[in-house]
Each structure stands twice: as C-alpha cells, then as structure tokens.
Motif scaffolding. Sequence first.
Motif, PDB file in Angstrom:
ATOM      1  N   ILE A  37       0.863  -1.178   0.000  1.00  0.00           N
ATOM      2  CA  ILE A  37       0.000   0.000   0.000  1.00  0.00           C
ATOM      3  C   ILE A  37       0.899   1.227   0.000  1.00  0.00           C
ATOM      4  O   ILE A  37       1.847   1.310   0.775  1.00  0.00           O
ATOM      5  CB  ILE A  37      -0.933  -0.029   1.231  1.00  0.00           C
ATOM      6  N   LYS A  38       0.615   2.143  -0.946  1.00  0.00           N
ATOM      7  CA  LYS A  38       1.525   3.289  -1.125  1.00  0.00           C
ATOM      8  C   LYS A  38       0.790   4.609  -1.088  1.00  0.00           C
ATOM      9  O   LYS A  38      -0.204   4.782  -1.784  1.00  0.00           O
ATOM     10  CB  LYS A  38       2.173   3.230  -2.515  1.00  0.00           C
ATOM     11  N   LEU A  39       1.352   5.520  -0.364  1.00  0.00           N
ATOM     12  CA  LEU A  39       0.873   6.887  -0.406  1.00  0.00           C
ATOM     13  C   LEU A  39       1.222   7.450  -1.772  1.00  0.00           C
ATOM     14  O   LEU A  39       2.361   7.314  -2.234  1.00  0.00           O
ATOM     15  CB  LEU A  39       1.678   7.717   0.603  1.00  0.00           C
ATOM     16  N   LEU A  40       0.284   8.120  -2.416  1.00  0.00           N
ATOM     17  CA  LEU A  40       0.590   8.688  -3.734  1.00  0.00           C
ATOM     18  C   LEU A  40       1.692   9.729  -3.649  1.00  0.00           C
ATOM     19  O   LEU A  40       2.443   9.932  -4.583  1.00  0.00           O
ATOM     20  CB  LEU A  40      -0.663   9.334  -4.333  1.00  0.00           C
ATOM     21  N   GLU A  41       1.781  10.389  -2.524  1.00  0.00           N
ATOM     22  CA  GLU A  41       2.733  11.489  -2.383  1.00  0.00           C
ATOM     23  C   GLU A  41       4.084  11.081  -1.792  1.00  0.00           C
ATOM     24  O   GLU A  41       4.933  11.935  -1.586  1.00  0.00           O
ATOM     25  CB  GLU A  41       2.153  12.561  -1.452  1.00  0.00           C
ATOM     26  N   GLY A  42       4.287   9.796  -1.512  1.00  0.00           N
ATOM     27  CA  GLY A  42       5.511   9.397  -0.808  1.00  0.00           C
ATOM     28  C   GLY A  42       6.754   9.418  -1.685  1.00  0.00           C
ATOM     29  O   GLY A  42       6.675   9.320  -2.898  1.00  0.00           O
ATOM     30  N   THR A  43       7.927   9.580  -1.065  1.00  0.00           N
ATOM     31  CA  THR A  43       9.199   9.405  -1.784  1.00  0.00           C
ATOM     32  C   THR A  43      10.166   8.667  -0.868  1.00  0.00           C
ATOM     33  O   THR A  43       9.956   8.621   0.352  1.00  0.00           O
ATOM     34  CB  THR A  43       9.895  10.740  -2.162  1.00  0.00           C
ATOM     35  N   MET A  76       9.078   6.227   1.883  1.00  0.00           N
ATOM     36  CA  MET A  76       8.201   6.621   2.976  1.00  0.00           C
ATOM     37  C   MET A  76       6.755   6.452   2.539  1.00  0.00           C
ATOM     38  O   MET A  76       6.405   6.799   1.411  1.00  0.00           O
ATOM     39  CB  MET A  76       8.460   8.074   3.373  1.00  0.00           C
ATOM     40  N   GLY A  77       5.928   5.926   3.408  1.00  0.00           N
ATOM     41  CA  GLY A  77       4.525   5.732   3.040  1.00  0.00           C
ATOM     42  C   GLY A  77       4.327   4.532   2.136  1.00  0.00           C
ATOM     43  O   GLY A  77       3.348   4.465   1.403  1.00  0.00           O
ATOM     44  N   VAL A  78       5.279   3.593   2.136  1.00  0.00           N
ATOM     45  CA  VAL A  78       5.124   2.335   1.391  1.00  0.00           C
ATOM     46  C   VAL A  78       5.066   1.217   2.431  1.00  0.00           C
ATOM     47  O   VAL A  78       6.015   1.016   3.181  1.00  0.00           O
ATOM     48  CB  VAL A  78       6.298   2.110   0.404  1.00  0.00           C
ATOM     49  N   VAL A  79       3.913   0.536   2.479  1.00  0.00           N
ATOM     50  CA  VAL A  79       3.666  -0.419   3.559  1.00  0.00           C
ATOM     51  C   VAL A  79       3.347  -1.785   2.977  1.00  0.00           C
ATOM     52  O   VAL A  79       2.610  -1.880   1.994  1.00  0.00           O
ATOM     53  CB  VAL A  79       2.440   0.057   4.401  1.00  0.00           C
ATOM     54  N   LEU A  80       3.888  -2.830   3.600  1.00  0.00           N
ATOM     55  CA  LEU A  80       3.547  -4.196   3.187  1.00  0.00           C
ATOM     56  C   LEU A  80       2.492  -4.734   4.157  1.00  0.00           C
ATOM     57  O   LEU A  80       2.723  -4.781   5.363  1.00  0.00           O
ATOM     58  CB  LEU A  80       4.800  -5.069   3.210  1.00  0.00           C
ATOM     59  N   ALA A  81       1.334  -5.073   3.627  1.00  0.00           N
ATOM     60  CA  ALA A  81       0.281  -5.638   4.480  1.00  0.00           C
ATOM     61  C   ALA A  81       0.186  -7.124   4.158  1.00  0.00           C
ATOM     62  O   ALA A  81      -0.136  -7.499   3.031  1.00  0.00           O
ATOM     63  CB  ALA A  81      -1.040  -4.924   4.221  1.00  0.00           C
ATOM     64  N   GLU A  82       0.479  -7.951   5.158  1.00  0.00           N
ATOM     65  CA  GLU A  82       0.626  -9.384   4.871  1.00  0.00           C
ATOM     66  C   GLU A  82      -0.685 -10.160   4.914  1.00  0.00           C
ATOM     67  O   GLU A  82      -0.775 -11.243   4.362  1.00  0.00           O
ATOM     68  CB  GLU A  82       1.648  -9.986   5.839  1.00  0.00           C
TER      69      GLU A  82
END
Length: 301
Positions: free
Chosen positions: A140-146, A149-155
């Motif tokens: 799951i990624k924030l559109l605004e992240g770099t 940051m804001g990139v999450v792995l949901a298992e």
Amino acid sequence: MKIAILSRRAKLYSTLRLVEAATAAGHEVEVIDTLRCYMNIASHKPSIYYKGKSLPYFDAVIPRIGASVTFYGTAVLRQCEIIGMFPVNESVAISRSRDKLRSLQLLSRKGIGLPITGFAHSPEDTPHLISLVGGSPVVIKLLEGTQGMGVVLAETPKAAESVVEAFAGIKVNILVQEFIKEADCSDIRCIVIGGKVIASMKRQAKEGEFRSNIHRGGSASTIKITPEERVAAVRAARIMGLNVAGVDILRSNHGPVVLEVNSSPGLRGIETTTGIDVASKIIEFIENNAKPNKTRTKGKG
Ligand code: ADP
C-alpha cells in the motif's frame, strides 16, 4: 556553453558532480537556487529574475527539482522553456513523472509491465480492490511518498484493510499493489540518458525490510540487466518524455515490472556503485542536443 543547474543545494553530491563534469568539458556552469527565481508573467517579454537581477540566458538548464518543490520548480523551468532555454528534462515531463498514479496509467496504456495496481476512493471498496490485485500480501503506497516513505507491506487481508482505513481517515490518496515477492526485496535502478541505459545497479533491502531504497538502509551492487529489462527502461523513460531518468524495475515472475520513473535520479549511488561517470553523460547529452527553442512543449503543457 552556458549551463544552469536548477538546484536548491549547491553542495549536494549530484549538483557538485554536474558542476565538475560541465567545467571539465569546458562549459560555464552556474547553480541557481530554484526557489530564489521569480518571474514576471504579465510582461510581454517573459522574464526571470534571480536574487534581484535578471537571470542571464543559459543554453541549457539541468533541473534538479526535489519532490517537495515540484510545483514552484516546474513553474520556473517552464519560464526558462518559454524564453527558449533547453531543458534536459521538460517541465511537463517532470510534472507527469511526479504523479505516481498518472505515470502508471500512462505506462499501462503503452503496455509496459507493471505490478497489478488498484486505486479507489471509498474504503467500502477496499476488500474488492485488494482481491482485484490478487489478495494479500499487498503493498500500500501513499501517492505522495518518496524514498520509500509511506510504502507499507500488508501481509494479511485484515492488515491491508486497517492500513487502507487509516490512510482514508487522514484523507490521503493511496495505491494498492500486488506484492512482487519473487523480487526478493530488491529492485533495479536503470539510468536512461537520451534513449539508452547507460548504467544500472541492484538495490537490496536490509534484513527484515522489503523496501530496497538506499535511504531505508538498502545496499547497492552492480548488475547485468537483461535485454527485456533494458527495453522496458528505455520505453518507460520515453513514454514519460524524460531525456534523463532513473527507472526502477522489479524482477517479477511475469517479466520486468516498472515501479517508478524518476526525473532527478541521484548520482551518488549509481556512480559509486558502477564507477560510471553519469554526470559527464548528462553533459554529453546536452552537447549533442541543446538548441534554442528546442523544447517539444515550449512550456505549453
Ligand atoms: P518510493 O518512490 O517512495 O521509493 P517505491 O514505490 O519505489 O516508493 O517503493 C519503495 C521500495 O519498496 C521499492 O524500491 C521496492 O524495493 C519496494 N516495493 C515497492 N513496491 C513493491 C511491490 N509492489 N512489490 C515488491 N516490492 C515493492
């Protein structure tokens, strides 16, 4: 030639290396602080001012515009384009590449391999969206992240739903993406200049982390890319309209998938890992291509 580097920080490795390479090739080079440029838009004669004076004409401009100043930075670059200066990357292409969703849509339209990606507004649609991208685990990624940051792995599906709910609660846009497990927590950064991959490296995430960003503790090594990866990188840069790009690729079991196309790729990691003088390749690109008013969009986009 007179070359300007639009950069907020003259001391950054990438900026320093570009200055060094331009000087070594006999050019006159100046670092211009993007946020200290201002412009008179009402005037018949478009102009740019810099620290109280008129900005002189440059034969070429190398934009190094950070994600946090994309809006202002591309406005300054657009003004340079209207005046007729040659931008290494055009303002329109930079704006395009900064929007993760728009980039993926453009790449998908041209058949570039991508991780299966979903986008929805309502949290009510989350369970369906997650199943559309193949079910958990998902990224799951924030559109605004770099920089990861804001990139999450949901298992698990429950974790994915909670993360989506949390982001929806703070009203930020997110992408839900198939997790490319077989990439083994690594990605490939290809530097494309003028339609050729001139350097590439593999980045491996540190132990216990799936994001391979150097900023997240990842480590880089050299890699030999396949012809298929080379083609994907070159096409992705071309579709985005970028002359200089850092294309991030994952090795998936359905071939190379493009994660992102970066318009101001950092030079430190790639130069130190590969020993290739990327800065000089950018200067060579300018030497071979810069002409007044050569911008495709003339700042119109
Ligand atoms: P950023 O632009 O913030 O760097 P990315 O989308 O490039 O965000 O993701 C950061 C890192 O997370 C990537 O370099 C990669 O290692 C990992 N990653 C991102 N998306 C996926 C995915 N769908 N599958 C597997 N790993 C991923």
